[in-house]
Design a protein around this motif. Structure first.
Motif, PDB file in Angstrom:
ATOM      1  N   GLU A  70     -34.368 -72.760  -2.861  1.00  0.00           N
ATOM      2  CA  GLU A  70     -33.102 -73.275  -2.349  1.00  0.00           C
ATOM      3  C   GLU A  70     -32.752 -74.607  -3.016  1.00  0.00           C
ATOM      4  O   GLU A  70     -33.086 -75.683  -2.517  1.00  0.00           O
ATOM      5  N   ILE A  94     -16.347 -65.982   6.172  1.00  0.00           N
ATOM      6  CA  ILE A  94     -17.680 -65.573   5.752  1.00  0.00           C
ATOM      7  C   ILE A  94     -17.891 -64.144   6.194  1.00  0.00           C
ATOM      8  O   ILE A  94     -17.802 -63.833   7.383  1.00  0.00           O
ATOM      9  N   GLN A 114     -20.103 -78.227   7.606  1.00  0.00           N
ATOM     10  CA  GLN A 114     -20.503 -76.989   6.931  1.00  0.00           C
ATOM     11  C   GLN A 114     -22.005 -76.754   7.133  1.00  0.00           C
ATOM     12  O   GLN A 114     -22.801 -77.677   7.068  1.00  0.00           O
ATOM     13  N   GLN A 115     -22.368 -75.500   7.351  1.00  0.00           N
ATOM     14  CA  GLN A 115     -23.763 -75.144   7.585  1.00  0.00           C
ATOM     15  C   GLN A 115     -24.099 -73.892   6.805  1.00  0.00           C
ATOM     16  O   GLN A 115     -23.337 -72.924   6.801  1.00  0.00           O
ATOM     17  N   ARG A 116     -25.264 -73.931   6.156  1.00  0.00           N
ATOM     18  CA  ARG A 116     -25.723 -72.774   5.367  1.00  0.00           C
ATOM     19  C   ARG A 116     -27.115 -72.402   5.839  1.00  0.00           C
ATOM     20  O   ARG A 116     -28.005 -73.256   5.947  1.00  0.00           O
ATOM     21  N   SER A 117     -27.310 -71.134   6.158  1.00  0.00           N
ATOM     22  CA  SER A 117     -28.615 -70.641   6.582  1.00  0.00           C
ATOM     23  C   SER A 117     -29.397 -70.150   5.374  1.00  0.00           C
ATOM     24  O   SER A 117     -28.875 -69.375   4.551  1.00  0.00           O
ATOM     25  N   LYS A 128     -22.142 -62.504   7.592  1.00  0.00           N
ATOM     26  CA  LYS A 128     -23.053 -63.582   7.975  1.00  0.00           C
ATOM     27  C   LYS A 128     -23.034 -63.776   9.486  1.00  0.00           C
ATOM     28  O   LYS A 128     -22.024 -63.557  10.145  1.00  0.00           O
ATOM     29  N   ASP A 183     -31.841 -74.265   8.198  1.00  0.00           N
ATOM     30  CA  ASP A 183     -30.401 -74.431   7.997  1.00  0.00           C
ATOM     31  C   ASP A 183     -30.141 -75.719   7.242  1.00  0.00           C
ATOM     32  O   ASP A 183     -30.811 -76.740   7.473  1.00  0.00           O
TER      33      ASP A 183
END
Length: 934
Positions: A638, A595, A613-616, A598, A686
């Motif tokens: 989102e 990434i 897996q983590q998405r901000s 980020k 998150d």
């Protein structure tokens, strides 16, 4: 029954008095009779809580079992049917309270420690209503240390040793109570530092001529002993030295010319020696007078004797087997029945249970089943039937201090009978040696007896009891006409649809009514219906709030309840590091993802410490929807959040489905709570995904929780404007109009500093601006605050302490807007504080019906213990339980046997099994078993 046996044994005791006492035993007969009467009519009740572990982190659950016992034999109590257990924070405010139903003297429950609580020192308080007839220190109180979780290393201040800035508190106690000139006495010294714990001191005793006559030094927890024979005309002082403080002096108690000394020798195995010595002046003035010695434990007399004063000294050897284990009180009485001297002694008798744990499988591996056989017997080897509770913890991962633990033995036999705070109570019950017994005897010299006072017992005119024993929960109230006049003999009905509960009663001449035996669960919405004597419905109903005891500030140093702060902190950090290592080892390995640009993702419990897996969410873009709530903003901005604004909300906050996929400030919440938060309040969002097809876990952190909320509250002077309405018994919404939109009880307002923060996720149809003003979402209209009947501006909301609130009622109807004035078209929040009146809710209508959220009996959750089979033993789902197993309801068979089984977790270390309990005769038992999982 044992109380019948008490009477027989006491009569036998009197028959066995020494022959020279038979001529004057009237006082002894009276003392025994009155103490026996008090045992029967006003038996002392105690409550003890067995906890699953000694140390907690935020998001943990505190599991406990309550044992209620009565009388000197500690039999399971049949006096009370309700026990109250409270979790109290460092500010001495109740943050959670449970009502538990006692069945044969036992109950169990649990407290969840939300992530938004402040880490630090809490305490558990437990009591019955009957126990309130004693002093506040009769209640069970135990300090528990709660540390933070993900921010442990940042949020916890380290405790550093600093030099004391002032003198410690040093007190001197003469054995038996008095120093007598010409008689040698044992004197105990106790030194308490500014942290409330014992500290080491030493010094010399000097008389008023400056001569040194004795030396002393503390040897255990600030306690020590020395001997002194005071001389007539002398005054004594102690010159004391201790580290970090200049030497100082303390006066010793003044010696008297007349009186007795009482000396106890408790070093013999089978007997206890008591010696009474009279001063020369007492012999000359009181010769040929009778004196009496009485020994009692728990209010029951086990020994009496009398003697005629002829010589200077009298000695008695008393068999220890007369007494049960516990604190014995020996009191010397004069001929006028006045207590003269008192000495406490702790007696160890062979009356505790023998508990044996046998584990057949000696291969202690992770995720392997452990089968434990429990065998119980009395000291004679006879099997016993009893009730027990069991906890299993990974001791290697829980900081602990064995000496400070509260156990069923040290609590019911020692600390519950002594005044003041007892430091390290379990020290006296672990690895018992001659030194342990000597240190325990110093404790007896420096602590007062709490549970029994002879002056009150010997008074034949006993004061009436203020608090009755509760067989079950009750609900009380009052009915009036709309004009405020009492409605005598009105008919009142109580209905609970959820549990098919029904009861009816008739109001008294003052319109007051009470329902006893309200056996419903927490929290039940009960319908209260009232009718006039002529069956008219135009009735105003008021419900009386429960009468909980005030929380007294306790002298319980938090530093004594856990290991040194640095050790606990390091142990916790090691635990978290091991959790991360274990999770990576046990989880599926994901392909490497690079990434760019980020921020690095911090491993935490939600992303399984970096294995998911983590998405901000882009907060700059999200905050552009400044006029929207979080649910709407995520729906538009989102898509991966999968927010469906048209879907029906689920309400099981910890169950399956969508409701389990939302976390706000460390607490799992319902999806609908996202609509109660504005995007301007959010610090970060998150999305954590276990796979492409799974629903994401949405983790929300508010600015308040992150510490980035820079809102500064201005000083507000609250000037109340009272309404011109008729003065009612309470201040609730129901007296102002129709039923409220919603009622929130104060015990649900946990873990927040500002009241508006508490309410954001609790009430519906109301939002709050940046200053905390309540705004009705019906037309975005301003609301007032009605505080105990006074109408205030909404800006006063955050000046109210959340811990002081009993209930909040949401009033958004048109009728409410008319009452509070045109300045508040949105209605009001009606707040009743804990001290704001006796009645908290009511309604005046043509129907004569209200709905009341009654706090009933808590239904304890069942401890989840996974079961591993060949099919799931290799599951990659990590198992990091620190409490491996908890079972509060184990009953042994007539053969004294019981079994329980559980599975080890993934964590290695030393596992500790603790079993505590009590048999049908009141004999107590505790056993520890340790094994190692490698």
């Amino acid at each position: 029954m044992k109380y019948i046996r008490i009477t027989i044994s006491l009569l036998f005791l009197l028959c066995c008095l020494q022959s020279f006492a038979q001529t004057d035993s009237a006082f002894l007969k009276k003392a025994v009779a009155l103490s026996n009467k008090q045992l029967t009519e006003k038996p002392t009740e105690k409550v003890y809580l067995h906890l699953d572990k000694p140390f907690y982190n935020l998001t943990d659950t505190v599991w406990f079992k309550a044992y209620a016992v009565a009388g000197p034999d500690h039999q399971l109590s049949g006096i009370s049917g309700v026990v109250y257990v409270e979790l109290i924070n460092a500010r001495d405010s109740v943050v959670q309270r449970l009502h538990l139903k006692l069945n044969n003297g036992t109950a169990w429950g649990d407290f969840v420690l939300p992530a938004n609580y402040q880490a630090g020192s809490y305490r558990l308080r437990a009591y019955t209503n009957w126990m309130r007839n004693q002093s506040a220190d009769a209640m069970f109180n135990q300090r528990v240390q709660v540390n933070g979780r993900t921010i442990f290393g940042l949020s916890q201040p380290q405790v550093q040793a600093t030099a004391q800035s002032s003198n410690p508190d040093v007190q001197f106690f003469a054995e038996g109570g008095s120093l007598i000139t010409g008689l040698r006495s044992k004197i105990a010294v106790k030194a308490i530092g500014k942290n409330g714990l014992g500290c080491d001191v030493k010094g010399t005793i000097i008389d008023n001529d400056g001569a040194e006559v004795a030396e002393f030094e503390t040897t255990h927890l600030g306690m020590g002993v020395f001997a002194l024979m005071p001389q007539a005309g002398k005054i004594y002082k102690a010159r004391i030295t201790t580290d970090g403080v200049p030497s100082f002096t303390v006066n010793l108690p003044k010696a008297m010319d007349e009186g007795f000394t009482i000396t106890v020798n408790n070093r013999l195995t089978d007997s206890i020696g008591v010696k009474i010595t009279a001063s020369a002046k007492t012999i000359s003035l009181k010769q040929h007078t009778y004196y009496y010695l009485v020994g009692q434990t728990g209010g029951k007399v086990y020994y009496t004797t009398a003697f005629k004063l002829e010589d200077a000294g009298y000695s008695f050897q008393i068999e220890k087997k007369r007494f049960p284990s516990g604190v014995a009180q020996f009191t010397l009485f004069g001929a006028d029945a006045e207590p003269l001297n008192e000495r406490l002694a702790f007696i160890r008798s062979n009356d505790t249970l023998s508990l044996k744990l046998n584990i057949a499988n000696q291969k202690f591996a992770s995720r392997k089943e452990v089968l434990v056989a429990l065998k119980t017997a009395d000291q004679a080897g006879k099997p016993v039937t009893g009730t027990f509770s069991v906890s299993v913890i990974n001791e290697s991962r829980i900081p602990s201090n064995q000496n400070t633990e509260s156990t069923i033995l040290n609590n019911l036999l020692l600390t519950s009978d002594l005044k003041g705070y007892i430091e390290q109570p379990n020290y006296y019950f672990t690895n018992i040696t001659d030194k342990t017994d000597a240190d325990l005897d110093m404790l007896m010299l420096t602590q007062g007896y709490r549970g029994f006072e002879w002056l009150k017992t010997l008074n034949e005119k006993q004061a009436p009891l203020a608090f009755k024993a509760e067989g079950s929960l009750s609900l009380s109230g009052s009915i009036q006409t709309p004009g405020g006049k009492p409605l005598p003999n009105g008919k009142v009905t109580l209905l609970g649809n959820r549990e098919d509960f029904f009861a009816d009663t008739t109001a008294d001449l003052n319109g007051d009514f009470t329902f006893d035996d309200v056996d419903v669960s927490d929290t039940s919405h009960l319908m209260v219906q009232a009718r006039k004597q002529n069956n008219g419905k135009n009735v105003t109903i008021f419900i009386k709030k429960p009468d909980y005891p005030k929380v007294e500030k306790m002298n319980m140093p938090a530093d004594d309840q856990a290991p040194p702060a640095l050790d606990a902190r390091e142990a916790y950090i090691r635990y978290m590091e091991q959790q991360q290592t274990d999770s990576i080892k046990n989880a599926n390995t994901l392909k490497e993802v690079v990434i760019k640009g980020k921020k690095a993702i911090t491993p935490n419990e939600y992303n399984r410490y970096g294995s998911l897996q983590q998405r901000s969410v882009n907060m700059a873009k999200l905050r552009s929807y400044k006029d929207d709530n979080l649910a709407g903003a995520l729906h538009v901005n989102e898509p991966l959040a999968q927010i469906n604004l048209t879907a029906a909300y689920k309400y099981n906050a910890l169950g399956g489905g969508r409701a389990s996929r939302f976390v706000i400030d460390g607490t799992y919440v319902e999806e609908r709570q996202l609509s109660l938060i504005h995007v301007e309040e959010i610090e970060s969002v998150d999305l954590i995904m276990a796979g492409k097809s799974s629903m994401p876990l949405i983790v929300v952190k508010t600015k308040r929780y992150a510490g980035t909320d820079t809102t500064v509250l201005k000083e507000v002077n609250i000037r109340a404007t009272k309404t011109n309405k008729t003065a009612y018994k309470g201040y609730s919404a129901g007296k102002l109009g129709a039923a409220p939109d919603q009622i929130v009880m104060g015990n649900k307002l946990n873990g927040c500093t500002k009241l508006s923060d508490c309410l954001r996720s609790k009430i519906f149809g109301v939002t709050f601006d940046a200053k905390g003003n309540p705004i009705s979402m019906r037309g975005n209209q301003k609301m007032a605050v009605i505080l105990n009947g006074s109408v205030l501006d909404g800006s006063a909301l955050d000046n109210i302490n959340p811990n002081d609130i009993y209930s909040i009622e949401v009033l958004r109807g048109v009728s409410y807007a008319a009452i509070v004035g045109s300045d508040y078209p949105g209605g009001a929040l009606a707040i009743t504080t804990l001290n704001g009146g006796n009645y908290v809710t009511g309604s005046s209508s043509s129907l004569g019906v209200i709905t009341y959220p009654f706090k009933g009996f808590y239904k304890a959750r069942t401890f989840y213990s996974p079961k591993y089979t060949p099919a799931n033993i290799n599951s990659t789902t990590p198992d990091y339980r620190t409490t491996i197993f908890w079972e509060p309801n184990i009953t042994t068979t007539p053969s004294g046997e019981a079994t329980f089984r559980y599975f080890n977790s993934d964590t290695r270390g030393v596992y500790k099994i603790t079993v505590e309990g009590i048999d049908s005769e009141g004999n107590l038992g505790r056993q520890i078993y340790r094994y190692k999982v490698e």
